[in-house]
Design a protein around this motif. Structure first.
Motif, PDB file in Angstrom:
ATOM      1  N   LEU A  12     102.241  67.381  42.646  1.00  0.00           N
ATOM      2  CA  LEU A  12     100.980  66.838  42.006  1.00  0.00           C
ATOM      3  C   LEU A  12      99.984  67.949  41.795  1.00  0.00           C
ATOM      4  O   LEU A  12      99.302  68.240  40.936  1.00  0.00           O
ATOM      5  CB  LEU A  12     100.115  65.840  42.863  1.00  0.00           C
ATOM      6  CG  LEU A  12     100.964  64.349  42.788  1.00  0.00           C
ATOM      7  CD1 LEU A  12     100.158  63.405  43.803  1.00  0.00           C
ATOM      8  CD2 LEU A  12     100.847  63.651  41.397  1.00  0.00           C
ATOM      9  N   ILE A  13      99.772  68.860  42.907  1.00  0.00           N
ATOM     10  CA  ILE A  13      98.982  70.216  42.597  1.00  0.00           C
ATOM     11  C   ILE A  13      99.368  71.178  41.587  1.00  0.00           C
ATOM     12  O   ILE A  13      98.582  71.315  40.809  1.00  0.00           O
ATOM     13  CB  ILE A  13      98.917  70.936  43.988  1.00  0.00           C
ATOM     14  CG1 ILE A  13      98.163  70.042  45.131  1.00  0.00           C
ATOM     15  CG2 ILE A  13      98.329  72.169  43.998  1.00  0.00           C
ATOM     16  CD1 ILE A  13      98.263  70.493  46.537  1.00  0.00           C
ATOM     17  N   LEU A  14     100.699  71.386  41.571  1.00  0.00           N
ATOM     18  CA  LEU A  14     101.376  71.974  40.603  1.00  0.00           C
ATOM     19  C   LEU A  14     100.962  71.673  39.124  1.00  0.00           C
ATOM     20  O   LEU A  14     100.613  72.333  38.155  1.00  0.00           O
ATOM     21  CB  LEU A  14     102.578  72.480  40.821  1.00  0.00           C
ATOM     22  CG  LEU A  14     103.117  73.369  41.959  1.00  0.00           C
ATOM     23  CD1 LEU A  14     104.680  73.415  42.188  1.00  0.00           C
ATOM     24  CD2 LEU A  14     102.483  74.867  42.028  1.00  0.00           C
ATOM     25  N   LEU A  15     101.132  70.332  38.998  1.00  0.00           N
ATOM     26  CA  LEU A  15     100.858  69.795  37.767  1.00  0.00           C
ATOM     27  C   LEU A  15      99.380  69.669  37.356  1.00  0.00           C
ATOM     28  O   LEU A  15      99.203  69.922  36.034  1.00  0.00           O
ATOM     29  CB  LEU A  15     101.565  68.245  37.752  1.00  0.00           C
ATOM     30  CG  LEU A  15     102.689  68.118  37.597  1.00  0.00           C
ATOM     31  CD1 LEU A  15     103.130  66.270  37.944  1.00  0.00           C
ATOM     32  CD2 LEU A  15     103.102  68.186  36.055  1.00  0.00           C
ATOM     33  N   LEU A  16      98.639  69.544  38.468  1.00  0.00           N
ATOM     34  CA  LEU A  16      97.165  69.625  37.990  1.00  0.00           C
ATOM     35  C   LEU A  16      96.730  70.950  37.609  1.00  0.00           C
ATOM     36  O   LEU A  16      96.217  71.144  36.423  1.00  0.00           O
ATOM     37  CB  LEU A  16      96.453  69.214  39.335  1.00  0.00           C
ATOM     38  CG  LEU A  16      94.937  69.494  39.054  1.00  0.00           C
ATOM     39  CD1 LEU A  16      94.338  68.433  38.294  1.00  0.00           C
ATOM     40  CD2 LEU A  16      94.084  69.151  40.750  1.00  0.00           C
TER      41      LEU A  16
END
Length: 716
Positions: A9-13
Motif C-alpha cells: 500500500l505504501i509503495l502504491l501510494l
C-alpha cells in the motif's frame, strides 16, 4: 505477514503520488487498485485450488519486491515530498486534524481489539471464509445459508487475504475502516468539483466521518461502507469526466469503481442510477460519439470482472444473481410486489426510520403520522408477510449498529426542501430529485426491514455533497457551522466510545445470567448445587423445538443476587458481560450472548480425539461463525470442519462431492438427527441449541435436507 500488504500500500501510494502530486486522489487510486488486485489474485488462484497461506504470502512478497525494484531510485525523494505535504496539511488544520485522529485512532483500536461480532458477520460475511480456506477455492460449497454463496463477495475476498496472511481475524474489520477513510476523501473531492472552497471540503469530510451508521460500520465486517466507497468514487470520476476531460485513466478508474461497487453490493448501483443517467446524458451532449465509444471500455471492464461471479450463480441457480425468491436457499428479501401501494408504503417507512432522533417521544409522533397516512389511504402498515418476517414497523431509537440513524444529515435534508423553494437553485433541485429517486428505487427493490436504515449508508455519502451545496452560505456563518459540526462530532464520540457491542468505556458491570440452560447444564447443577433447581424452575421456562430441548431465561423473573452468583459459579459462566476489557478476544465475539460462548467451551472439551474432522449440519438461521471460529481457534484437537448437510440444489457441486471423513457431528437439524443410526453413536451431548455426536467409526455420510426457512417464508 500483514506487513506485506502495508508495504504494498505504501509503495502504491508513492507511485500514484509521484505522478499526480495529489494526496487525496492518490489514496483513492490505491484503495481501488488494492481490492482489484485481490479480486484478480483470488479468482486466478481459485481456478487452481491454490488459495493457501503459502501462495498468498508468495504473491504479495513478489508484488512488494517488484515495486521496490521499480521504484527504488525515487522512493526517498517521493517519500520526502509526501511527508512534507502531509505535515503541511496537518499544520494548517490542527484542530480538525486532532478531531479526525481522535475518531480514527479509537476506531482502529476497536478494529484490532474486538473481533467481528454482529449477526450478519456470523451468518454469512465471515462464515463463508473458513469454507473458502478449507476448499482452497471460492467456488460454491455445501451450506444451508445461500447468502454465503451468491451474495456479492468482494469485501470478504479482502478479509480472506488478511486472514490467510496472518492466520487470525484481527485485521478483518480494517477493510471497512479504510473504506470509511476513502469515502471521506472522495466526498471532499466531489465538493471540490462542485466549486466548494477548502472550508466546505473539510466540512464535507467531517460530516462523512461523523455519520453514526458509518462509525458503527467502520469496526465491523458488514460491507455497506465498502460498497459506499466504490459508489462515491465512481460518482467522483463520473463528475471528473464531465468537468475535466474523458482521458483513459479516468475512464478506467470509473469502470473499475463501478465493477467493484457491484461486486460488493448492488445497493450502490441503485442509489447511483439517477446520477448515472443524468451525467451520461450531459457527457453525450458534450463529447458526442467519443464518450459513447469510450464507455464501451467501461462495459468491457465490468463484464470481465463480473463474469466469474455470474458463471457460478448461473451454473448452480440458473440465474446470474443467485437463488430466486421462493427457491431453495433464497433469502426471500427481494421485493416481489412492485405495486404503487407497496413501493410508496416502503418509502414512507424508510423516511420514518431515517429521521429517527435520540428522543423517543418525538419518534412516537412520527410513528403515529406514518400509521395515520396508511390508515387514510387504506393500506396496512404491517402486511402479514412483514409480520411473519419479524419486520413490523418500528421507529424507536436504539443505540445499536443495526438501528442507529444519521439523524442530523437527514433532518438537514428534510429542511432543505424549504431552502430549495426559496433559492430555486436548479443544480440543487436536480440533486434533490436524484436522491429521492434513489430512495424510492431502493424501496422498490428490497422488502421493508426494521434494520434497513444502515443499508442507506451509501445514499448518505451522496447526500453530504448536496447538503454542502444547499447550505453553502449557511456554513459560511460560524454559528451555524459550529453548531452542526459540534453536534455531529459530539454524537460521533458517543458512537465511538459507547458502542454497545464494543464499548471502549465500560457501560455496565456485574453478572449476567445464562440466556438458556441445556440438559448438559442441568446435569451439572444437579451434581454440584441441587438446591438451585427450585429457583431455576421459576427463572427459566422449558421450550421444545423438535428434538432440541432447553430452558430459556424468563426475563419477567427478578432473581436474587445470591442466586445469580451461585448459578454463575456452578456453571463457571463468564462475568462482566458489558466490558470488553474483562473478556478475552474470543469472548468479545460473543458479546450478544456469552451463553453461546460457554456452550462452545463445554462442547470443545468433549472433542477428545486429536486431529479430528468435524461435520456440521445446522439449520439455516444459526449464526454459523460462532461455531466455526471457536472450533478452529480455540479447540486444539480440531483439524478441519465442513458442512455435511445441504439442500438438493447443491448436491452436484465439486466442493460438495469432496471426500470428507469425520468422527464428530455438530447439528441442530431435526432431519439429520432422525437419520442418524443409534448403533453408530458412541456418545451424544445435548447442549440445548446444538448437539455433539461422537461416532464409533469414521463417517462419510452426507445429508440432503429440506431448506426449512424457504418452505416457511416462500408463501409470505
Amino acid at each position: 505477514m500483514v506487513a506485506l500488504i502495508i508495504i504494498a500500500l505504501i509503495l502504491l501510494l508513492l507511485h500514484f503520488y509521484e505522478s499526480s502530486k495529489n494526496i487525496r486522489e492518490s489514496i483513492l487510486e490505491i484503495l481501488l487498485f488494492f481490492p482489484l488486485s485481490i479480486f484478480i489474485i483470488t479468482e486466478i488462484l481459485s481456478c487452481f485450488n491454490a488459495l493457501t497461506h503459502a501462495s498468498i504470502v508468495g504473491i504479495w512478497l513478489f508484488i512488494d519486491i517488484l515495486f521496490l525494484i521499480y521504484k527504488l531510485k525515487k522512493i526517498q525523494s517521493t517519500c520526502s515530498d509526501l511527508l512534507i505535504n502531509i505535515k503541511q496539511i496537518i499544520h494548517n488544520n490542527k484542530v480538525i486534524s486532532a478531531i479526525i485522529f481522535s475518531i480514527l485512532i479509537p476506531l482502529a483500536f476497536l478494529c484490532y481489539f474486538v473481533p467481528p461480532n454482529n449477526n450478519d458477520s456470523m451468518l454469512y460475511h465471515m462464515a463463508r471464509i473458513p469454507f473458502w480456506i478449507f476448499n482452497k477455492n471460492i467456488n460454491f460449497f455445501p451450506t444451508m445459508v445461500g447468502m454465503q454463496l451468491y451474495y456479492n463477495p468482494l469485501a470478504e475476498y479482502q478479509i480472506l487475504h488478511l486472514e490467510l496472511l496472518t492466520n487470525t481475524v484481527h485485521y478483518a474489520n480494517f477493510v471497512q475502516l479504510f473504506a470509511m477513510l476513502g469515502s471521506c476523501i472522495a466526498v471532499s473531492l466531489i465538493v471540490n468539483k462542485m466549486n466548494g472552497n477548502k472550508q466546505l471540503q473539510l466540512i464535507a469530510f467531517l460530516l462523512t466521518l461523523t455519520l453514526p451508521v458509518g462509525i458503527f460500520q467502520a469496526t465491523s465486517t458488514q460491507n455497506d461502507f465498502v460498497v459506499g466507497f466504490f459508489m462515491i468514487t465512481a460518482f467522483y470520476y463520473l463528475m471528473k469526466m464531465f468537468c475535466d476531460a474523458i482521458d483513459y485513466k479516468t475512464i478506467v478508474l470509473f469502470g473499475v469503481s463501478m465493477a467493484l461497487c457491484g461486486l460488493t453490493k448492488f445497493s450502490g448501483w441503485i442509489f447511483l442510477f439517477p446520477f448515472l443517467v443524468f451525467y451520461f446524458n450531459k457527457c453525450i451532449i458534450k463529447y458526442k460519439h467519443v464518450f459513447v465509444a469510450k464507455m464501451l471500455l467501461v462495459g468491457v471492464i465490468n463484464i470481465i470482472l463480473f463474469l466469474p461471479f455470474i458463471i457460478r450463480n448461473v451454473q448452480t441457480f440458473d440465474s446470474p444473481l443467485g437463488a430466486k425468491n421462493k427457491n431453495e436457499l433464497s433469502s426471500n428479501l427481494q421485493n416481489d410486489d412492485f405495486s404503487f401501494t407497496q413501493i410508496t408504503s416502503n418509502t414512507i417507512k424508510h423516511v420514518a426510520i431515517l429521521s429517527i432522533v435520540p428522543i423517543n417521544k418525538i419518534n412516537k409522533i412520527s410513528s403515529k403520522i406514518v400509521s395515520k397516512i396508511h390508515a387514510i389511504l387504506g393500506w396496512k402498515i404491517n402486511p402479514e408477510k412483514d409480520v411473519k418476517f419479524g419486520n413490523s414497523f418500528s421507529n424507536r431509537f436504539v443505540l445499536h449498529e443495526d438501528t442507529v440513524t444519521n439523524f442530523i444529515p437527514f433532518l438537514l435534508f428534510l429542511f432543505s426542501i424549504f431552502l430549495l423553494m426559496y433559492y430555486r437553485n436548479k443544480t440543487a433541485i436536480l440533486y434533490f430529485l436524484f436522491l429521492i429517486i434513489g430512495l424510492v428505487l431502493f424501496s422498490a427493490f428490497l422488502r421493508w426491514q426494521v434494520w434497513n436504515g444502515r443499508l442507506f449508508l451509501p445514499w448518505f455519502l451522496l447526500l453530504i455533497p448536496y447538503l454542502v451545496l444547499v447550505y453553502k452560505n449557511w456554513f459560511a456563518n460560524k454559528l451555524f457551522s459550529s453548531t452542526i459540526l459540534s453536534a455531529s462530532i459530539l454524537f460521533a464520540f458517543v458512537c465511538v466510545f459507547l458502542n454497545p457491542s464494543k464499548s471502549i468505556i465500560p457501560i455496565k458491570k456485574g453478572n449476567s445470567l445464562p440466556s438458556f440452560l441445556s440438559n448438559y447444564d442441568v446435569e451439572i447443577i444437579q451434581k454440584k448445587a441441587p438446591t438451585l433447581l427450585s429457583t431455576i424452575r421459576a427463572q427459566y421456562k422449558p421450550v421444545e423445538n423438535t428434538d432440541l430441548k432447553l430452558l430459556v431465561f424468563n426475563r419477567d423473573f427478578a432473581a436474587s443476587t445470591s442466586f445469580k452468583d451461585s448459578l454463575i459459579s456452578v456453571l463457571n459462566f463468564p462475568k462482566e458481560k458489558n466490558s470488553i476489557y474483562s473478556k478475552n478476544y474470543t469472548e468479545r465475539m460473543y458479546w450478544m450472548d456469552l451463553t453461546i460462548y460457554q456452550m462452545m467451551q463445554n462442547l470443545s472439551a468433549k472433542i477428545d480425539t486429536k486431529h479430528a474432522n468435524i461435520g456440521i449440519a445446522i439449520v439455516r438461521g444459526t449464526n454459523e461463525y460462532y461455531i466455526q471460529y471457536f472450533l478452529l481457534h480455540n479447540c486444539a484437537n480440531v483439524k478441519s470442519i465442513n458442512n455435511i448437510s445441504f439442500p438438493k440444489v447443491l448436491m452436484n457441486l465439486p466442493n460438495t462431492k469432496k471426500y470428507f471423513p469425520y468422527q464428530y457431528l455438530i447439528t441442530n437439524n431435526a432431519e439429520v438427527i432422525h437419520l442418524i443410526k443409534k448403533e453408530e453413536i458412541e456418545c451424544m451431548y445435548d447442549f440445548g441449541m446444538i448437539r455433539l455426536y461422537k461416532f464409533k467409526t469414521i463417517q462419510h455420510k452426507k445429508y440432503i435436507v429440506t431448506d426449512l426457512f424457504n418452505e416457511v417464508t416462500k408463501n409470505f
